[in-house]
Scaffold this motif. Structure first.
Motif, mmCIF file in Angstrom:
data_model
loop_
_atom_site.group_PDB
_atom_site.id
_atom_site.type_symbol
_atom_site.label_atom_id
_atom_site.label_comp_id
_atom_site.label_asym_id
_atom_site.label_seq_id
_atom_site.Cartn_x
_atom_site.Cartn_y
_atom_site.Cartn_z
ATOM 1 N N HIS A 6 5.456 11.486 5.454
ATOM 2 C CA HIS A 6 5.521 10.027 5.361
ATOM 3 C C HIS A 6 4.846 9.414 6.574
ATOM 4 N N LEU A 7 4.273 8.231 6.387
ATOM 5 C CA LEU A 7 3.683 7.492 7.503
ATOM 6 C C LEU A 7 4.769 6.803 8.312
ATOM 7 N N THR A 8 4.590 6.792 9.626
ATOM 8 C CA THR A 8 5.468 6.046 10.516
ATOM 9 C C THR A 8 4.605 5.097 11.335
ATOM 10 N N TYR A 9 4.994 3.843 11.380
ATOM 11 C CA TYR A 9 4.276 2.804 12.118
ATOM 12 C C TYR A 9 4.549 2.960 13.608
ATOM 13 N N ASP A 10 3.478 2.919 14.424
ATOM 14 C CA ASP A 10 3.607 3.111 15.868
ATOM 15 C C ASP A 10 3.159 1.905 16.695
ATOM 16 N N GLY A 11 2.738 0.818 16.066
ATOM 17 C CA GLY A 11 2.308 -0.361 16.827
ATOM 18 C C GLY A 11 0.919 -0.820 16.427
ATOM 19 N N LEU B 211 -1.409 1.296 14.329
ATOM 20 C CA LEU B 211 -1.294 2.689 14.746
ATOM 21 C C LEU B 211 -0.182 3.340 13.949
ATOM 22 N N ALA B 212 -0.390 4.593 13.558
ATOM 23 C CA ALA B 212 0.604 5.298 12.753
ATOM 24 C C ALA B 212 0.435 6.797 12.942
ATOM 25 N N ARG C 92 4.695 6.593 1.756
ATOM 26 C CA ARG C 92 3.530 7.273 1.197
ATOM 27 C C ARG C 92 2.726 6.260 0.392
ATOM 28 N N PRO C 93 1.430 6.506 0.227
ATOM 29 C CA PRO C 93 0.594 5.548 -0.522
ATOM 30 C C PRO C 93 0.903 5.533 -2.018
ATOM 31 N N ILE D 132 0.833 -1.200 0.000
ATOM 32 C CA ILE D 132 0.000 0.000 0.000
ATOM 33 C C ILE D 132 0.867 1.250 0.000
ATOM 34 N N THR D 133 1.938 1.211 0.778
ATOM 35 C CA THR D 133 2.855 2.351 0.863
ATOM 36 C C THR D 133 4.278 1.859 0.638
#
Length: 119
Positions: free
Chosen positions: A102-107, A94-95, A28-29, A11-12
């Protein structure tokens, strides 16, 4: 690249350039993909604020075979689309959007893990 099985998997994406510090962004997507970071009322959260990650676009699956209740829970109407009948997928991830967009993964919102491809 980031993406769940309920989509076309990717997806990203984010190309590493060696300047990343801390968490590596998931990017990014791709084209024809919408990514939302939303609060519990399905409102977008500001950059830097963690929310739940939702996905939308042509790449989404139609749902889970033979699991209508789970499909209804995870594939919801998309209130951010102008096209009637479009859906978005609630990932449980979570992000947040970082300062560079940009997206960052948080859990996770739960304790789900994958072990050898099984949840």
């Amino acid at each position: 690249a980031y993406g769940p099985t309920e989509s076309t998997v990717n997806i990203t994406d984010h190309h590493l350039d060696g300047t990343e510090e801390g968490s590596v962004p998931i990017g990014r997507p791709f084209a024809n993909t919408q990514v939302y970071v939303l609060d519990s009322a399905l409102r977008p959260v500001p950059p830097g604020v963690t929310g739940e990650l939702y996905l939308a676009g042509e790449q989404l699956a139609r749902g889970y075979h033979g699991r209508t209740a789970l499909t209804a829970e995870r594939f919801t109407a998309n209130p951010h689309s102008t096209t009637p009948g479009t859906r978005m997928y609630r990932t449980g991830d979570l992000a947040h959007w970082n300062a560079h967009g940009h997206l960052t993964y948080d859990g996770r919102t739960d304790h789900q893990i994958k072990l050898r491809g099984h949840r």
